[in-house]
Enzyme design. Structure first.
Site, PDB file in Angstrom:
ATOM      1  N   GLY A   6       0.822  -1.194   0.000  1.00  0.00           N
ATOM      2  CA  GLY A   6       0.000   0.000   0.000  1.00  0.00           C
ATOM      3  C   GLY A   6       0.861   1.251   0.000  1.00  0.00           C
ATOM      4  N   CYS A   7       0.213   2.379  -0.265  1.00  0.00           N
ATOM      5  CA  CYS A   7       0.952   3.636  -0.377  1.00  0.00           C
ATOM      6  C   CYS A   7       1.478   4.091   0.987  1.00  0.00           C
ATOM      7  CB  CYS A   7       0.080   4.707  -1.020  1.00  0.00           C
ATOM      8  SG  CYS A   7      -1.579   4.839  -0.317  1.00  0.00           S
ATOM      9  N   TYR A   8       0.605   4.123   1.999  1.00  0.00           N
ATOM     10  CA  TYR A   8       1.087   4.520   3.325  1.00  0.00           C
ATOM     11  C   TYR A   8       2.192   3.586   3.806  1.00  0.00           C
ATOM     12  CZ  TYR A   8      -2.944   7.697   3.905  1.00  0.00           C
ATOM     13  OH  TYR A   8      -3.862   8.710   3.775  1.00  0.00           O
TER      14      TYR A   8
ATOM     15  N   THR B 142       4.405   1.895   2.228  1.00  0.00           N
ATOM     16  CA  THR B 142       5.669   2.181   1.548  1.00  0.00           C
ATOM     17  C   THR B 142       6.360   3.385   2.177  1.00  0.00           C
ATOM     18  OG1 THR B 142       4.870   1.253  -0.534  1.00  0.00           O
ATOM     19  CG2 THR B 142       6.676   2.851  -0.682  1.00  0.00           C
ATOM     20  N   SER B 143       5.557   4.423   2.438  1.00  0.00           N
ATOM     21  CA  SER B 143       6.144   5.668   2.959  1.00  0.00           C
ATOM     22  C   SER B 143       6.622   5.529   4.401  1.00  0.00           C
ATOM     23  CB  SER B 143       5.116   6.804   2.864  1.00  0.00           C
ATOM     24  OG  SER B 143       4.125   6.669   3.870  1.00  0.00           O
TER      25      SER B 143
END
Lengths: 338, 338, 338, 338
Positions: free
Chosen positions: C147-149, C151-152
């Site tokens: 997911g995007c979160y 990864t960050s």
């Protein structure tokens, strides 16, 4: 590259760093001297060349000696001053400012408010719109890259003016531009909280770009063309929509814009025709060198409405400059741009 | 209030809750029935009346009995259906939809795509633009509140049309609207990521509002007026800019727009004249019921360019509806609005 | 490609069309069947392949036969259903949904609200974060793109967790995401006028992504790690900022984040370290596959604050998927991405 | 009013012009001297008082003589200089700058980078947060209006700190602010094209507002409190979200935030409690003096997460200043604000 701190300069860096056939050898800037491109523009922080290449204060002779092509990304007035010694030294110059767009020094003074710094050079420049001046650009020593509004207006109008399909005395344009069009200008008017949730006309009725638009339309039309033009500032970073109202010429019986536009632009690499059902949207051209063009005939009013979208910083500035450079260097016209 | 889930409905709630002489007695909504205004609209969570007043499913007779004035904030088509029994029951109705704006049922069908649900009522409605129909509004039983674009276009054009200062056959308008103009419509086109960083024309060449604009201009001009009109969607929540191109009539020698506009609107409480040096900006009218108007004569083209700004939800919808209500109830016209 | 109507699907098309070593052979979509990629995505209107390739309704066997790699860009739940026959047919699959990220079917049910459609496959997937699982990705048949979160958050935390530099029980994260993170979901919450001029936390305290974040942190830390995580929706199209609060472990005397991060990521092609003076800004990573990471030690509180920026659709979805694909196919990891 | 060219000054003008019990008698500004409020702020162009009242260069004595209350809307440093003669002349002063918020001149120097211009006055100021210091504000001669971030953080934290419900050594805050928070500061960082489509942390780890937040928390807690605080800039004009992470104190068995917050704020006119199901959204407080507060207990981590929303220019600046003024003048606390 001479001058690079603005949005056009940064976009030029982006395109040139990724260009398959070009080596960016020098970038000059008094203000940024000593800093690398990677330091000044964090989005290129990973790029090796951007890390290695530092802004310098090289003078014209040094620059002219070291490069095949020189881009000037300077404010108007200053650009012409820089161009003089470069041209004398035999360099080929692509100027992104307004300094060499207008051929008539009087018109320049009228619209820009000061005398032209190098009026004798005006006759030597080629207006850098490949869709009109492709052949002249190939051989040019000095190319004046068009303004963003003019690009979005001249490309749609060219075929219908040339074909005498419209009344040349009844052209009106309403354009909307993103805020990067004002450059990285540190003025209250362009602060976030002044532009966000704001829509406003400006430069009414004589925006500077009117001078080059009318010059080029007059050349295309073979007689002096005067138009109405109103730009508006809208809260997007990038993008221009131009909605162009024309009246179908009284002696034209059956007009088929599809035939006219396909004939004129069917082979153009950066013109996308949306026809009489599609509509342009800036979000589809952002980051690209394309111009999207749609049209509608309004039988109720006998008008032909043309609508175009470009990215003001790419097709309206740096992308178009690279398109010209490709032509000047005999590279494929789309190199580095698609 | 009948129907309140859209942006105009919410704004109407805001204005009426704060209005010094009005008591909001009922709000109906099938979808929201049982919820209080405070629950549905969190910005009014602190307001006692918003906490106490629940959306109901009251029928026309009940509503008509309990209120002096009824606002309809419903989709077009539906509004006319609701209006019929209310009017029969003797209620006074302010309709925010398009249903009673156009006087000609054929024009309604042409622009709205379906037969008018109550064509016999069309003759009874008053077009709710106080700057034109103030006296008729006072005594009206049924007021059709104008669309947002028409408001921004008709008020600037009225004085120059009436004075025959311009050529009625050469009017062109480019308008830019914030996204709330589309209503709280759950469609892909209006998602944040589709509208943000996007500018686009739409409804070309025959947007629905054209029908009421041309109707009213024709009445003002005393003959059929056909115009060119192009709306554009820009990424702001609220606000409309209309840039209106007119050609100065050939028999007019000296035109002084300041005299014309001051004569027409010097006493209007919601018209602010910016003259020939100011320029409208939506941010100065957001949240208010004002229309700001500027003008420029372009001697090069013999045109008079008019530019206006309104908040599409206030002067373009709910604020203007309350302005009409104030007139109908004999209240000060600015009550609850300044 | 299976499914492509969302933002991740569109971005995947963009990257794959320009990828030097990949040929996009099929795109399936029941909804879009028969339309070409160029018709569905106007920004690719000029691209020949996009014009030629039409969305089809090919079934799993056909797809598996015709492609070396298959991307699933489908909603969770549905993706697992599609993956089953593809994997049986021997295809290699990159899934952009959440279906194969969480290894524990109970956790999946807890966070996603329904039983996992293919729990037996959970053990076969590799979590597609190259900065952690590069070697496993090379040989994987099934890659679950993060997911995007996550990864960050995971990339900045990995080195300090592995080095035991921080207290694993005191990790708190505040993230801000652009609206494309919600997908092209047609809901009132994501309308322009609901998101613009709005900032809001959501998914408090148990956002779905928490499940994969804690799973991976627990693996890295060698014990169960529970964190605090709050996402916020902010009005940008793209980009995530994650601000990660950690407490320096009590037994750590001298911590030098520069040494830790340079050691871990000095050679990573898509990690850019901004150090203890730089700060991330989403605008520098938009459109790219980079993650920018900065850090600060706060001696007053004995905390190490990590801050990261990514483009949620590129490094947070489609770009990272292509990075994995490059690894799976033995291509240069940056192919098509820089 | 002394100084009015910034966003807080403009908002103060808006509120005071509409205030039922206040007469704005003078506005001073060297820069704007001679211009009327209506000329400087086009949104008040219709207001008679705004048209009549011109910015003057009146000195302290004149101002002190003519007004019951004086608002200082000046940059920090300058405000204290102006306050000295006004206080000597017996005037009551509401200062919107940071100059009198911090009681300790050393802390002021540490955070603001210069010596305090009037350290002897620090002891005389009252921190203008009515939810804490209502009684002292009534009788104050000098009120230091709180910063925007502190307002959004102190109001939610006060009840749980006072009740000793949380661990005072484990408070972390992530805040997001609109760009108007930076003032009408003409710097590249705040240009539209630099802020739009950008999210970024700043002021890490020691933003200036930390000084007053920790001072007030320490007073509330009865011991020195040190917190973690990270502000982020997000592309909205107005609004702050603060997400506040606290750890429930180890000796607290059953915590019921609803009881605590209702007990503390049930009667507060500008505090709206959203409870454990609602979530704050800046769009619901824009233009108002409300603070919206929500909370969640996370049993997994034993934390209490508080979330608040305010309009940074109203409750975070000018609205709160007027709330204080109402108290000082014995007016209803909500006068001119609801």
């Amino acid at each position: 590259m001479v001058g690079a701190s603005g949005y056009s300069g940064e976009e030029l860096v982006r395109i040139l760093l990724a260009h398959p056939s070009v080596d960016l050898v020098a970038a000059t800037s008094r203000q940024l001297a000593g800093k690398s491109l990677a330091e000044v523009f964090p989005r290129f922080a990973h790029d090796k060349k951007a890390g290695a290449l530092k802004f310098s204060t090289a003078d014209a002779t040094q620059i002219a000696r070291g490069a095949n092509i020189i881009f000037l990304a300077l404010p108007h007035g200053l650009a012409a001053e820089f161009a003089k010694p470069l041209l004398s030294a035999g360099a080929r110059v692509l100027d992104l400012s307004a300094d060499f767009r207008v051929k008539d020094a009087d018109v320049y003074r009228e619209f820009y408010g000061h005398d032209h710094p190098a009026p004798d050079l005006l006759g030597r420049s080629v207006y850098g719109l490949p869709e009109i001046y492709r052949d002249q650009i190939r051989d040019a020593q000095l190319v004046a890259c068009p303004g963003c509004y003019p690009t979005s207006i001249l490309i749609p109008l060219r075929p219908v003016i040339r074909r005498k399909a419209i009344d040349r005395s009844a052209i009106l344009v309403a354009s909307m531009s993103g805020v990067s069009g004002a450059g990285r200008k540190v003025e209250t008017d362009y602060l976030f909280a002044e532009c966000n949730e704001s829509v406003r006309p400006y430069g009414v009725p004589k925006h500077r770009h009117l001078s080059e638009i009318e010059q080029e339309l007059s050349i295309l039309g073979g007689e002096k063309v005067v138009i109405q033009f109103t730009p508006h500032l809208v809260p997007v970073n990038r993008g221009i929509i131009s909605t162009i109202y024309t009246t179908i010429a009284s002696n034209v019986v059956n007009i088929d814009p599809a035939v006219i536009f396909n004939g004129a632009y069917g082979e153009e690499p950066f013109v996308r025709l949306l026809g009489e059902t599609g509509l342009p949207d800036t979000k589809h051209v952002i980051g690209s060198n394309f111009i999207d063009i749609a049209w509608r005939i309004d039988k109720r009013t006998n008008r032909l409405v043309l609508m175009s979208a470009i990215d003001n910083i790419v097709k309206g500035a740096s992308g178009q400059a690279v398109q010209c450079m490709n032509l000047m260097l005999g590279l494929p016209e789309t190199a580095g741009l698609i």
